[in-house]
Design an enzyme around this catalytic site. Structure first.
Site, PDB file in Angstrom:
ATOM      1  N   LYS A   1       0.816  -1.214   0.000  1.00 27.63           N
ATOM      2  CA  LYS A   1       0.000   0.000   0.000  1.00 27.63           C
ATOM      3  C   LYS A   1       0.852   1.267   0.000  1.00 27.63           C
ATOM      4  O   LYS A   1       0.363   2.352  -0.313  1.00 27.63           O
ATOM      5  CB  LYS A   1      -0.981  -0.020   1.158  1.00 27.63           C
ATOM      6  CG  LYS A   1      -2.014  -1.123   0.986  1.00 27.63           C
ATOM      7  CD  LYS A   1      -3.269  -0.922   1.775  1.00 27.63           C
ATOM      8  CE  LYS A   1      -4.328  -1.946   1.401  1.00 27.63           C
ATOM      9  NZ  LYS A   1      -3.947  -3.334   1.769  1.00 27.63           N
TER      10      LYS A   1
HETATM   11  C1  LIG Z   1      -4.585  -4.441   1.165  1.00 29.47           C
HETATM   12  C2  LIG Z   1      -3.863  -5.723   1.168  1.00 29.47           C
HETATM   13  C3  LIG Z   1      -4.185  -6.766   0.278  1.00 29.47           C
HETATM   14  C4  LIG Z   1      -5.361  -6.691  -0.674  1.00 29.47           C
HETATM   15  O1  LIG Z   1      -5.170  -5.747  -1.687  1.00 29.47           O
HETATM   16  P1  LIG Z   1      -6.424  -5.203  -2.517  1.00 29.47           P
HETATM   17  O2  LIG Z   1      -5.900  -4.157  -3.407  1.00 29.47           O
HETATM   18  O3  LIG Z   1      -7.389  -4.654  -1.487  1.00 29.47           O
HETATM   19  O4  LIG Z   1      -7.017  -6.355  -3.239  1.00 29.47           O
HETATM   20  C5  LIG Z   1      -3.412  -7.914   0.292  1.00 29.47           C
HETATM   21  N1  LIG Z   1      -2.379  -8.048   1.153  1.00 29.47           N
HETATM   22  C6  LIG Z   1      -2.047  -7.086   2.028  1.00 29.47           C
HETATM   23  C7  LIG Z   1      -0.897  -7.305   2.949  1.00 29.47           C
HETATM   24  C8  LIG Z   1      -2.757  -5.879   2.067  1.00 29.47           C
HETATM   25  O5  LIG Z   1      -2.416  -4.935   2.949  1.00 29.47           O
END
Ligand SMILES: *Cc1c(COP(=O)(O)O)cnc(C)c1O
Length: 431
Positions: A107
């Site tokens: 993220k």
């Molecule tokens: C947010 C997140 C996901 C999922 O990603 P999306 O874009 O919501 O599908 C998977 N793994 C981790 C560690 C995350 O923080």
């Protein structure tokens, strides 16, 4: 470039407005009116370009002339200051490690790019802005880190006291500068409710420029396409069928990959891997999209029962189920299967994965043919899920130095009840 709402009930807007507004008034999601295409020449020379060059070029094609090239270059350079390794695990299976940013999760890509883009647009407006974020853990720290030190922006992070892990709490409460952590005596839903009420409060909106930095902002989606293009470019054999497997919750990450494919990246297909919150794999199998209540799992960042980016996924294919199911295969794993994958890959290949990443590996290894090449996305560093991973491998997981430093810092948070009036007075006083 103009951006329309997937619900098509409001007029299209500029990139600036799409970024600053976040969500269109008709509750759709913003999408670019035209999906630009990479030139053949660009694709042929990809392997000579750095991550940031690929990121700049891709962003520039979508933003067009709304941000001048020098500024856009510096937004890219400030956002992506960490490694993005592609590693071979075994045979034709590769991992794209997206956890080398400040909060050790993918993220960081979206959050940092969005923060700097918002910062740029606000500076040219001379506006001060207050960003409210309700978080149940990971998103909040990535967003806050992204906005750290960005001029003209204050961030208020609301989190539910006692309901995030110790490491997560330290990450949320030790940032400082323009970031304020607020510990709410309540649940994550209470935090979200406080934020939503603030956005609707007339008096508050007269006094402050409130904004949200939610996960469906278009400026978070774009950078999630860059690393697919980059990962492709680092493969030795690029003329074979290439698949990406994406551990998914809200499906923002997968939509980034689909965007790269629509821009012309020669990807054969995608595997959408989920935990037992499997509404999208179910949709891919049956053509029926049926949101349900989310269930808690050990891959908790993917515990989503009604994925918010599903509208974008549909929109990228004009809702054509046949085309969608041609490009994307769905697969899901329960917690025990996830544990087995973590143990097996660690024992066999000496590679440790967080539960989300393990689901990515599982989806890819089950699907890939021997003549194809596969890359699965690693979405977080395994140490972030130490409590889950350690008992599975019966070993201690080492915490990287960066995170150790955070653990030793002094927590600074403002304690509050879940009463809106208290939150509102605080916002007014600190403005
Ligand atoms: C947010 C997140 C996901 C999922 O990603 P999306 O874009 O919501 O599908 C998977 N793994 C981790 C560690 C995350 O923080």
């Amino acid at each position: 470039m103009r951006f329309y709402s997937t619900n098509r009930e409001v007029p299209s807007v500029s990139f600036k407005e799409a970024v600053l507004k976040g969500l269109p008034d008709d509750n759709g999601l913003y999408m670019p009116e035209v999906i630009p295409r990479f030139t053949d020449n660009f694709l042929k020379n990809l392997h000579r370009l750095s991550f940031n060059e690929i990121a700049f070029h891709s962003a520039n094609m979508i933003v067009e002339n709304e941000i001048d090239e020098i500024t856009l270059r510096s937004i890219v350079d400030e956002s992506f200051r960490f490694d993005v390794p592609v590693k071979n695990i075994h045979d034709n299976i590769h991992v794209l490690e997206l956890f080398h940013g400040p909060t050790l999760a993918f993220k960081d890509f979206g959050a940092r790019f969005m923060a700097r883009t918002m910062g740029h647009f606000l500076r040219s407006d001379d506006r001060e802005i207050t960003i409210l974020v309700a978080t149940s853990g990971d998103t909040g720290s990535a967003v806050a880190q992204g906005f750290l030190g960005v001029e003209g922006i204050k961030v208020m992070l609301l989190y539910p006291g006692g309901k995030v892990s110790k490491i997560q709490e330290q990450q949320l409460t030790t940032i400082g500068q323009n970031i304020t952590a607020i510990e709410i005596d309540g649940t994550f839903d209470d935090c979200q409710h406080l934020v939503k009420t603030a956005f609707l409060d007339e008096e508050l909106n007269k006094r402050l420029n409130l904004s949200s930095a939610n996960s469906i902002n278009i400026a978070r989606l774009l950078p999630q396409s860059f690393y697919y293009t980059y990962a492709f470019s680092r493969l030795e054999k690029r003329n074979t069928k290439i698949y990406f497997c994406v551990p998914s919750g809200n499906f923002g990450n997968l939509c980034g990959g689909l965007l790269a494919k629509k821009m012309g990246l020669p990807v054969e297909g995608f595997i959408a891997a989920s935990n037992i919150n499997d509404v999208v794999p179910q949709y891919l199998e049956t053509s029926v999209f049926r949101p349900k209540k989310s269930v808690q799992t050990i891959s908790n960042a993917m515990d989503v029962g009604n994925p918010s980016n599903f509208a974008r996924l549909l929109d990228l294919y004009n809702g054509d189920y046949l085309e969608i199911s041609k490009d994307i295969k769905g697969v899901s794993f329960n917690d025990n299967q996830t544990r087995d994958i973590i143990r097996e890959v660690y024992t066999k290949y000496n590679y440790l994965m967080c539960p989300h990443t393990a689901i990515g590996y599982g989806g890819l290894s089950g699907y890939l043919g021997t003549r194809e090449i596969g890359i699965y996305l690693s979405t977080a560093h395994p140490c972030k899920f130490k409590d889950i991973v350690e008992p599975i491998i019966s070993e201690e997981v080492e915490i990287p130095l960066r995170l150790k430093k955070v653990i030793d810092k002094k927590k600074r948070a403002i304690a509050m009840t879940n009463e809106f009036d208290e939150f509102k007075s605080f916002l007014i006083e600190t403005n």
